[in-house]
Design a protein around this motif. Structure first.
Motif, PDB file in Angstrom:
ATOM      1  N   MET A   1     -13.429  -5.566   7.171  1.00 40.36           N
ATOM      2  CA  MET A   1     -12.989  -6.423   6.087  1.00 40.36           C
ATOM      3  C   MET A   1     -14.064  -6.428   4.996  1.00 40.36           C
ATOM      4  SD  MET A   1     -11.790 -10.434   6.177  1.00 40.36           S
ATOM      5  CE  MET A   1     -10.311 -10.132   7.101  1.00 40.36           C
ATOM      6  N   HIS A   2     -13.649  -6.381   3.766  1.00 44.54           N
ATOM      7  CA  HIS A   2     -14.537  -6.390   2.613  1.00 44.54           C
ATOM      8  C   HIS A   2     -15.350  -7.688   2.590  1.00 44.54           C
ATOM      9  CE1 HIS A   2     -15.612  -6.472  -1.695  1.00 44.54           C
ATOM     10  NE2 HIS A   2     -15.642  -5.159  -1.545  1.00 44.54           N
ATOM     11  N   THR A   3     -16.589  -7.619   2.108  1.00 44.07           N
ATOM     12  CA  THR A   3     -17.489  -8.773   2.087  1.00 44.07           C
ATOM     13  C   THR A   3     -16.887  -9.972   1.373  1.00 44.07           C
ATOM     14  OG1 THR A   3     -19.428  -7.325   2.187  1.00 44.07           O
ATOM     15  CG2 THR A   3     -19.777  -9.560   1.381  1.00 44.07           C
ATOM     16  N   THR A   4     -16.291  -9.752   0.208  1.00 44.79           N
ATOM     17  CA  THR A   4     -15.696 -10.854  -0.558  1.00 44.79           C
ATOM     18  C   THR A   4     -14.559 -11.504   0.218  1.00 44.79           C
ATOM     19  OG1 THR A   4     -16.251  -9.677  -2.599  1.00 44.79           O
ATOM     20  CG2 THR A   4     -14.663 -11.468  -2.775  1.00 44.79           C
ATOM     21  N   GLU A   5     -13.728 -10.690   0.859  1.00 41.57           N
ATOM     22  CA  GLU A   5     -12.609 -11.219   1.649  1.00 41.57           C
ATOM     23  C   GLU A   5     -13.108 -12.022   2.846  1.00 41.57           C
ATOM     24  OE1 GLU A   5     -10.305  -7.776   2.648  1.00 41.57           O
ATOM     25  OE2 GLU A   5      -9.710  -7.429   0.583  1.00 41.57           O
ATOM     26  N   MET A   6     -14.166 -11.519   3.506  1.00 37.27           N
ATOM     27  CA  MET A   6     -14.706 -12.231   4.666  1.00 37.27           C
ATOM     28  C   MET A   6     -15.357 -13.547   4.237  1.00 37.27           C
ATOM     29  SD  MET A   6     -15.096 -12.788   7.800  1.00 37.27           S
ATOM     30  CE  MET A   6     -14.583 -11.357   8.694  1.00 37.27           C
ATOM     31  N   LYS A   7     -16.049 -13.555   3.109  1.00 35.22           N
ATOM     32  CA  LYS A   7     -16.646 -14.806   2.614  1.00 35.22           C
ATOM     33  C   LYS A   7     -15.547 -15.838   2.339  1.00 35.22           C
ATOM     34  CE  LYS A   7     -20.297 -15.026  -0.096  1.00 35.22           C
ATOM     35  NZ  LYS A   7     -21.307 -14.817  -1.139  1.00 35.22           N
ATOM     36  N   LYS A   8     -14.459 -15.370   1.738  1.00 37.76           N
ATOM     37  CA  LYS A   8     -13.356 -16.280   1.455  1.00 37.76           C
ATOM     38  C   LYS A   8     -12.744 -16.788   2.755  1.00 37.76           C
ATOM     39  CE  LYS A   8      -8.932 -16.765  -0.876  1.00 37.76           C
ATOM     40  NZ  LYS A   8      -7.883 -16.131  -1.655  1.00 37.76           N
ATOM     41  N   GLN A   9     -12.539 -15.897   3.719  1.00 33.49           N
ATOM     42  CA  GLN A   9     -11.949 -16.289   5.005  1.00 33.49           C
ATOM     43  C   GLN A   9     -12.839 -17.306   5.715  1.00 33.49           C
ATOM     44  OE1 GLN A   9     -10.478 -13.120   7.545  1.00 33.49           O
ATOM     45  NE2 GLN A   9     -11.031 -14.286   9.373  1.00 33.49           N
ATOM     46  N   LEU A  10     -14.133 -17.073   5.727  1.00 30.83           N
ATOM     47  CA  LEU A  10     -15.058 -18.012   6.367  1.00 30.83           C
ATOM     48  C   LEU A  10     -15.048 -19.357   5.644  1.00 30.83           C
ATOM     49  CD1 LEU A  10     -18.056 -15.613   7.086  1.00 30.83           C
ATOM     50  CD2 LEU A  10     -16.604 -16.748   8.797  1.00 30.83           C
ATOM     51  N   THR A  11     -15.000 -19.314   4.323  1.00 29.94           N
ATOM     52  CA  THR A  11     -14.986 -20.536   3.522  1.00 29.94           C
ATOM     53  C   THR A  11     -13.727 -21.352   3.784  1.00 29.94           C
ATOM     54  OG1 THR A  11     -16.290 -19.426   1.802  1.00 29.94           O
ATOM     55  CG2 THR A  11     -15.126 -21.423   1.161  1.00 29.94           C
ATOM     56  N   VAL A  12     -12.578 -20.693   3.773  1.00 30.89           N
ATOM     57  CA  VAL A  12     -11.318 -21.395   4.008  1.00 30.89           C
ATOM     58  C   VAL A  12     -11.256 -21.911   5.446  1.00 30.89           C
ATOM     59  CG1 VAL A  12      -8.794 -21.142   4.086  1.00 30.89           C
ATOM     60  CG2 VAL A  12     -10.086 -20.185   2.172  1.00 30.89           C
ATOM     61  N   SER A  13     -11.770 -21.152   6.402  1.00 33.99           N
ATOM     62  CA  SER A  13     -11.807 -21.619   7.793  1.00 33.99           C
ATOM     63  C   SER A  13     -12.688 -22.858   7.921  1.00 33.99           C
ATOM     64  CB  SER A  13     -12.335 -20.525   8.722  1.00 33.99           C
ATOM     65  OG  SER A  13     -11.425 -19.479   8.836  1.00 33.99           O
ATOM     66  N   LEU A  14     -13.867 -22.811   7.315  1.00 34.90           N
ATOM     67  CA  LEU A  14     -14.755 -23.976   7.342  1.00 34.90           C
ATOM     68  C   LEU A  14     -14.081 -25.160   6.671  1.00 34.90           C
ATOM     69  CD1 LEU A  14     -17.433 -25.380   7.913  1.00 34.90           C
ATOM     70  CD2 LEU A  14     -18.293 -24.429   5.747  1.00 34.90           C
ATOM     71  N   LEU A  15     -13.422 -24.903   5.571  1.00 37.20           N
ATOM     72  CA  LEU A  15     -12.718 -25.946   4.827  1.00 37.20           C
ATOM     73  C   LEU A  15     -11.686 -26.651   5.721  1.00 37.20           C
ATOM     74  CD1 LEU A  15     -12.136 -27.233   2.050  1.00 37.20           C
ATOM     75  CD2 LEU A  15     -10.650 -25.293   1.571  1.00 37.20           C
ATOM     76  N   LYS A  16     -10.862 -25.866   6.380  1.00 41.66           N
ATOM     77  CA  LYS A  16      -9.812 -26.450   7.233  1.00 41.66           C
ATOM     78  C   LYS A  16     -10.418 -27.190   8.419  1.00 41.66           C
ATOM     79  CE  LYS A  16      -5.422 -25.588   9.351  1.00 41.66           C
ATOM     80  NZ  LYS A  16      -5.085 -25.289  10.678  1.00 41.66           N
ATOM     81  N   MET A  17     -11.359 -26.565   9.089  1.00 38.30           N
ATOM     82  CA  MET A  17     -11.965 -27.176  10.267  1.00 38.30           C
ATOM     83  C   MET A  17     -12.721 -28.457   9.907  1.00 38.30           C
ATOM     84  SD  MET A  17     -13.308 -23.664  12.086  1.00 38.30           S
ATOM     85  CE  MET A  17     -14.074 -24.441  13.508  1.00 38.30           C
ATOM     86  N   ALA A  18     -13.461 -28.424   8.818  1.00 39.30           N
ATOM     87  CA  ALA A  18     -14.254 -29.589   8.408  1.00 39.30           C
ATOM     88  C   ALA A  18     -13.368 -30.738   7.953  1.00 39.30           C
ATOM     89  CB  ALA A  18     -15.221 -29.192   7.303  1.00 39.30           C
ATOM     90  N   SER A  19     -12.209 -30.427   7.375  1.00 40.48           N
ATOM     91  CA  SER A  19     -11.303 -31.498   6.949  1.00 40.48           C
ATOM     92  C   SER A  19     -10.705 -32.224   8.150  1.00 40.48           C
ATOM     93  CB  SER A  19     -10.196 -30.950   6.046  1.00 40.48           C
ATOM     94  OG  SER A  19      -9.210 -30.281   6.784  1.00 40.48           O
ATOM     95  N   GLU A  20     -10.628 -31.524   9.273  1.00 41.59           N
ATOM     96  CA  GLU A  20     -10.062 -32.116  10.485  1.00 41.59           C
ATOM     97  C   GLU A  20     -11.110 -32.832  11.333  1.00 41.59           C
ATOM     98  OE1 GLU A  20      -8.413 -28.631  12.309  1.00 41.59           O
ATOM     99  OE2 GLU A  20      -6.683 -28.580  10.968  1.00 41.59           O
ATOM    100  N   LYS A  21     -12.322 -32.270  11.361  1.00 43.68           N
ATOM    101  CA  LYS A  21     -13.337 -32.763  12.294  1.00 43.68           C
ATOM    102  C   LYS A  21     -14.569 -33.368  11.617  1.00 43.68           C
ATOM    103  CE  LYS A  21     -12.102 -29.055  15.459  1.00 43.68           C
ATOM    104  NZ  LYS A  21     -12.548 -27.856  16.148  1.00 43.68           N
ATOM    105  N   GLY A  22     -14.755 -33.096  10.337  1.00 46.16           N
ATOM    106  CA  GLY A  22     -15.974 -33.517   9.650  1.00 46.16           C
ATOM    107  C   GLY A  22     -16.884 -32.324   9.463  1.00 46.16           C
ATOM    108  N   LEU A  23     -17.525 -32.262   8.343  1.00 46.09           N
ATOM    109  CA  LEU A  23     -18.352 -31.112   7.983  1.00 46.09           C
ATOM    110  C   LEU A  23     -19.506 -30.910   8.960  1.00 46.09           C
ATOM    111  CD1 LEU A  23     -18.587 -28.909   5.838  1.00 46.09           C
ATOM    112  CD2 LEU A  23     -19.945 -30.472   4.467  1.00 46.09           C
ATOM    113  N   ASP A  24     -20.164 -31.981   9.351  1.00 51.16           N
ATOM    114  CA  ASP A  24     -21.325 -31.860  10.241  1.00 51.16           C
ATOM    115  C   ASP A  24     -20.973 -31.457  11.662  1.00 51.16           C
ATOM    116  OD1 ASP A  24     -23.061 -32.464   8.186  1.00 51.16           O
ATOM    117  OD2 ASP A  24     -23.141 -34.603   8.661  1.00 51.16           O
ATOM    118  N   THR A  25     -19.715 -31.645  12.053  1.00 47.20           N
ATOM    119  CA  THR A  25     -19.338 -31.321  13.433  1.00 47.20           C
ATOM    120  C   THR A  25     -18.920 -29.868  13.624  1.00 47.20           C
ATOM    121  OG1 THR A  25     -17.035 -31.992  13.124  1.00 47.20           O
ATOM    122  CG2 THR A  25     -18.578 -33.697  13.859  1.00 47.20           C
TER     123      THR A  25
END
Length: 191
Positions: free
Chosen positions: A1-25
């Motif tokens: 996967m291209h670097t830009t695409e992977m950065k976006k995927q990681l960002t969106v994954s963190l976004l979804k997970m953090a909205s459910e559990k909290g950023l620090d968790t």
């Protein structure tokens, strides 16, 4: 996967997970597992966790900026204010931005970037409310003598409704908003 695409995927994954559990968790290990990569792969894209979180705030701030639209000012005061409310709801409750705003709300007291974004969002709603109410008053659709008081009342109530909508646990919010706008317009009706 291209670097830009992977950065976006990681960002969106963190976004979804953090909205459910909290950023620090959300750990980098959790993030790696969610994306089926190694933890070391994350460091290929981000120097550290702080860089990833900073990228998340930057990414979402830019995304929110692209969602800005002009609210049509035609029609009655009630129609204009209901359209504005619909616009803010769409912005605050549609994925992925709703995830971002949940993070901002939950982290604003402990994370400086979240605090700054929360303040900016509040100022944005204040500013848009001022323009709407001033326009409605100048066009004689509302009779507002004390603009600052009207803006404060309208904007703070709208922000309260939006905060409740982000949590998503009150099915009466649309009815409450319509009732508030109807009463607000009645209070400031032209005589």
């Amino acid at each position: 996967m291209h670097t830009t695409e992977m950065k976006k995927q990681l960002t969106v994954s963190l976004l979804k997970m953090a909205s459910e559990k909290g950023l620090d968790t959300v750990s980098l290990s959790n993030l790696a597992k969610e994306n089926k990569i190694t933890k070391a792969s994350i460091f290929h894209h981000f120097a550290n966790r702080e860089a990833l979180v900073s990228h998340l705030f930057d990414y979402c701030s830019k995304l929110a900026y692209t969602q800005q639209v002009t609210i049509p000012l035609g029609g009655t005061a009630e129609e204009v204010l209901l359209r504005a409310m619909d616009h803010w709801h769409e912005m605050y409750t549609t994925e992925p931005l709703c995830w971002f705003y949940r993070i901002v709300e939950s982290e604003k007291l402990t994370h400086s970037e979240a605090g700054a974004i929360s303040k900016t969002l509040g100022e944005m709603v204040d500013g848009q409310s001022r323009i709407l109410l001033e326009t409605l008053s100048d066009s004689r659709r509302l009779a507002i003598e004390e603009l600052d008081l009207a803006v404060l009342t309208f904007s703070s109530t709208v922000q309260n409704f939006l905060s409740k909508a982000m949590v998503g646990n009150d099915p009466d919010i649309p009815w409450q908003e319509e009732r508030f706008i109807a009463r607000f317009c009645k209070l400031y009706a032209m005589e």
